[in-house]
Design an enzyme around this catalytic site. Sequence first.
Site, mmCIF file in Angstrom:
data_model
loop_
_atom_site.group_PDB
_atom_site.id
_atom_site.type_symbol
_atom_site.label_atom_id
_atom_site.label_comp_id
_atom_site.label_asym_id
_atom_site.label_seq_id
_atom_site.Cartn_x
_atom_site.Cartn_y
_atom_site.Cartn_z
ATOM 1 N N LYS A 1 8.652 -4.105 1.278
ATOM 2 C CA LYS A 1 9.394 -2.918 1.315
ATOM 3 C C LYS A 1 9.089 -2.413 2.746
ATOM 4 O O LYS A 1 10.204 -2.142 3.557
ATOM 5 C CB LYS A 1 8.993 -1.488 0.944
ATOM 6 C CG LYS A 1 9.693 -1.890 -0.751
ATOM 7 C CD LYS A 1 9.335 -1.297 -1.874
ATOM 8 C CE LYS A 1 7.204 -1.109 -2.293
ATOM 9 N NZ LYS A 1 6.375 -1.467 -2.302
ATOM 10 N N ARG B 1 8.503 6.143 -7.446
ATOM 11 C CA ARG B 1 7.646 5.596 -8.273
ATOM 12 C C ARG B 1 7.553 5.662 -9.960
ATOM 13 O O ARG B 1 7.065 5.049 -10.347
ATOM 14 C CB ARG B 1 6.345 5.680 -7.400
ATOM 15 C CG ARG B 1 5.828 4.618 -6.980
ATOM 16 C CD ARG B 1 4.823 4.798 -6.269
ATOM 17 N NE ARG B 1 4.091 3.794 -6.477
ATOM 18 C CZ ARG B 1 4.216 3.326 -4.898
ATOM 19 N NH1 ARG B 1 4.383 3.070 -3.969
ATOM 20 N NH2 ARG B 1 2.987 2.125 -4.647
ATOM 21 N N ARG C 1 -2.345 -9.460 4.108
ATOM 22 C CA ARG C 1 -2.073 -8.386 4.956
ATOM 23 C C ARG C 1 -2.898 -7.545 5.652
ATOM 24 O O ARG C 1 -4.276 -6.761 5.203
ATOM 25 C CB ARG C 1 -1.047 -7.283 4.022
ATOM 26 C CG ARG C 1 -0.705 -6.181 4.290
ATOM 27 C CD ARG C 1 0.250 -5.466 3.994
ATOM 28 N NE ARG C 1 -0.432 -4.690 3.033
ATOM 29 C CZ ARG C 1 0.343 -3.882 1.590
ATOM 30 N NH1 ARG C 1 1.426 -3.418 1.971
ATOM 31 N NH2 ARG C 1 -0.477 -3.780 0.434
ATOM 32 N N ARG D 1 -6.056 -3.593 3.857
ATOM 33 C CA ARG D 1 -6.099 -1.900 3.245
ATOM 34 C C ARG D 1 -7.156 -1.993 2.223
ATOM 35 O O ARG D 1 -6.726 -2.532 1.526
ATOM 36 C CB ARG D 1 -4.779 -1.462 2.355
ATOM 37 C CG ARG D 1 -3.821 -1.168 3.802
ATOM 38 C CD ARG D 1 -2.264 -0.562 3.006
ATOM 39 N NE ARG D 1 -1.804 -0.533 2.460
ATOM 40 C CZ ARG D 1 -0.704 -0.377 1.463
ATOM 41 N NH1 ARG D 1 0.053 -0.849 2.523
ATOM 42 N NH2 ARG D 1 -0.659 -0.535 0.291
ATOM 43 N N ARG E 1 -2.586 -1.471 -9.559
ATOM 44 C CA ARG E 1 -1.345 -1.695 -8.651
ATOM 45 C C ARG E 1 -0.233 -2.671 -9.374
ATOM 46 O O ARG E 1 1.370 -2.178 -9.488
ATOM 47 C CB ARG E 1 -1.188 -1.712 -6.922
ATOM 48 C CG ARG E 1 -2.126 -1.016 -6.440
ATOM 49 C CD ARG E 1 -2.299 -1.934 -5.354
ATOM 50 N NE ARG E 1 -1.210 -1.436 -4.818
ATOM 51 C CZ ARG E 1 -1.170 -1.764 -2.946
ATOM 52 N NH1 ARG E 1 -2.915 -2.931 -2.880
ATOM 53 N NH2 ARG E 1 -0.519 -2.033 -2.569
HETATM 54 P P1 AP5 Z 1 4.874 -5.737 3.410
HETATM 55 O O1 AP5 Z 1 5.892 -5.127 3.919
HETATM 56 O O2 AP5 Z 1 3.233 -5.092 3.433
HETATM 57 O O3 AP5 Z 1 4.232 -4.981 1.547
HETATM 58 P P2 AP5 Z 1 5.232 -3.648 1.185
HETATM 59 O O4 AP5 Z 1 6.200 -3.643 -0.355
HETATM 60 O O5 AP5 Z 1 5.321 -2.228 1.399
HETATM 61 O O6 AP5 Z 1 3.946 -3.242 -0.107
HETATM 62 P P3 AP5 Z 1 2.923 -1.840 0.341
HETATM 63 O O7 AP5 Z 1 1.747 -2.404 -0.672
HETATM 64 O O8 AP5 Z 1 2.973 -1.126 0.981
HETATM 65 O O9 AP5 Z 1 4.137 -1.255 -1.110
HETATM 66 P P4 AP5 Z 1 3.214 -0.328 -1.891
HETATM 67 O O10 AP5 Z 1 3.849 0.077 -2.722
HETATM 68 O O11 AP5 Z 1 1.898 -0.439 -3.083
HETATM 69 O O12 AP5 Z 1 2.044 0.856 -0.918
HETATM 70 P P5 AP5 Z 1 2.492 1.865 -0.348
HETATM 71 O O13 AP5 Z 1 1.647 2.568 0.732
HETATM 72 O O14 AP5 Z 1 3.955 2.633 -1.068
HETATM 73 O O15 AP5 Z 1 4.167 -6.383 3.083
HETATM 74 C C1 AP5 Z 1 2.917 -7.256 2.254
HETATM 75 C C2 AP5 Z 1 2.497 -8.125 3.279
HETATM 76 O O16 AP5 Z 1 3.045 -9.527 3.104
HETATM 77 C C3 AP5 Z 1 1.976 -8.159 4.418
HETATM 78 O O17 AP5 Z 1 1.018 -8.807 5.118
HETATM 79 C C4 AP5 Z 1 3.519 -8.894 5.426
HETATM 80 O O18 AP5 Z 1 3.690 -9.008 6.723
HETATM 81 C C5 AP5 Z 1 3.839 -9.972 4.468
HETATM 82 N N1 AP5 Z 1 4.999 -10.352 3.977
HETATM 83 C C6 AP5 Z 1 5.770 -9.336 4.025
HETATM 84 N N2 AP5 Z 1 7.981 -9.792 4.333
HETATM 85 C C7 AP5 Z 1 7.438 -11.064 4.010
HETATM 86 C C8 AP5 Z 1 8.126 -12.234 3.966
HETATM 87 N N3 AP5 Z 1 9.412 -12.504 4.093
HETATM 88 N N4 AP5 Z 1 7.779 -13.314 4.164
HETATM 89 C C9 AP5 Z 1 5.831 -13.869 4.404
HETATM 90 N N5 AP5 Z 1 4.899 -12.291 4.055
HETATM 91 C C10 AP5 Z 1 5.814 -11.417 4.338
HETATM 92 O O19 AP5 Z 1 1.566 3.195 -1.746
HETATM 93 C C11 AP5 Z 1 0.043 3.070 -1.824
HETATM 94 C C12 AP5 Z 1 -0.586 4.021 -2.659
HETATM 95 O O20 AP5 Z 1 -0.203 5.043 -2.318
HETATM 96 C C13 AP5 Z 1 0.247 3.137 -3.768
HETATM 97 O O21 AP5 Z 1 -1.223 2.694 -4.828
HETATM 98 C C14 AP5 Z 1 -0.039 4.681 -4.685
HETATM 99 O O22 AP5 Z 1 -2.091 5.034 -5.045
HETATM 100 C C15 AP5 Z 1 0.217 5.137 -3.628
HETATM 101 N N6 AP5 Z 1 1.622 6.496 -3.367
HETATM 102 C C16 AP5 Z 1 2.606 6.550 -2.771
HETATM 103 N N7 AP5 Z 1 3.359 6.860 -3.244
HETATM 104 C C17 AP5 Z 1 3.639 6.759 -4.444
HETATM 105 C C18 AP5 Z 1 4.468 7.709 -4.996
HETATM 106 N N8 AP5 Z 1 5.429 8.244 -4.352
HETATM 107 N N9 AP5 Z 1 3.860 8.511 -5.820
HETATM 108 C C19 AP5 Z 1 2.422 7.963 -6.519
HETATM 109 N N10 AP5 Z 1 1.564 7.576 -5.902
HETATM 110 C C20 AP5 Z 1 1.749 6.655 -4.526
#
Ligand code: AP5
Length: 248
Positions: A40, A118, A157, A190, A201
């Site tokens: 994402k 979420r 990552r 991270r 997660r």
């Molecule tokens: P990346 O693009 O970083 O993936 P992502 O889907 O953004 O993954 P996240 O882990 O950031 O999502 P998340 O939803 O768990 O985290 P968030 O920060 O929202 O890609 C991942 C890796 O793959 C990278 O290294 C990239 O280079 C590689 N990659 C990408 N595309 C590729 C491709 N096509 N080919 C090869 N490699 C590729 O949330 C974190 C935490 O915050 C949650 O766990 C929770 O504790 C809290 N939180 C955030 N929002 C909320 C909410 N709304 N409610 C409750 N808790 C929340």
Amino acid sequence: MISRDRTAWLQGGEAVCLQTPPDVSRTWRLVLLGAPGAGKGTQAQLLTSALGACPLSTGDVFRAARDNPKRAGAAIAAAQTFMARGELVPDSVVLDLIRERNRCLHCRGGFMLDGFPRTLPQARALDALLAAEKLRLDAVIYFEVTPELLLARLTGRRVCTRCQAVFHIQNRPSRIDGVCDQCGGALEQRADDRPEAIAVRLDAYRKITMPLLEHYRSQGLLVPVRAEGEPAEILARTLDALVMHEAR
Ligand code: AP5
């Protein structure tokens, strides 16, 4: 790659963005859905260049708060504990964060919510907030990836501690090891990309976030995109899917 200054989003309160939003021919208002590691954040960076819309990641707000807990306020700063364990932050904290930043939803460059909503209560609260603000979503893009790929993406990552740009030790290495290509900041793994936190997660995603697919499908907003292959291919698929969705 074009990036958007997100000061207002990352800091909240009275903070204002340092750049004016780009002039866009069309203002997109999107939600990006998908499992942790689905890409994402990576697609949000690319979509910003393609559409101008600002990537509004709730995870980035929590991570920015780690470096400046006083400015963030106690509730957001306390979210670090939930995040490090891989657990969701309580809805009340997340919803206060969104309401405090609701002017970002009016940004004339558009927005992409990444990581929010979420949970079903968050999705219903967003529906109500948008209705009250007389705004509507154009689409909810659902990035679909197999579980094996998710694990490889998350464990490799690396993230910039300054600008939050995302890299991968194999798939997208930085030019200089450990240094961000965009701003020269230090790259780090991270805390929630450790295997034990990843398991929590993914479980939370399956049980709590997946029901949102039906919520948005029933509203005619869901746009599924196969998120495997090169990021540029996925971007092209996403843009095609958005055009088809608009034509329906
Ligand atoms: P990346 O693009 O970083 O993936 P992502 O889907 O953004 O993954 P996240 O882990 O950031 O999502 P998340 O939803 O768990 O985290 P968030 O920060 O929202 O890609 C991942 C890796 O793959 C990278 O290294 C990239 O280079 C590689 N990659 C990408 N595309 C590729 C491709 N096509 N080919 C090869 N490699 C590729 O949330 C974190 C935490 O915050 C949650 O766990 C929770 O504790 C809290 N939180 C955030 N929002 C909320 C909410 N709304 N409610 C409750 N808790 C929340």
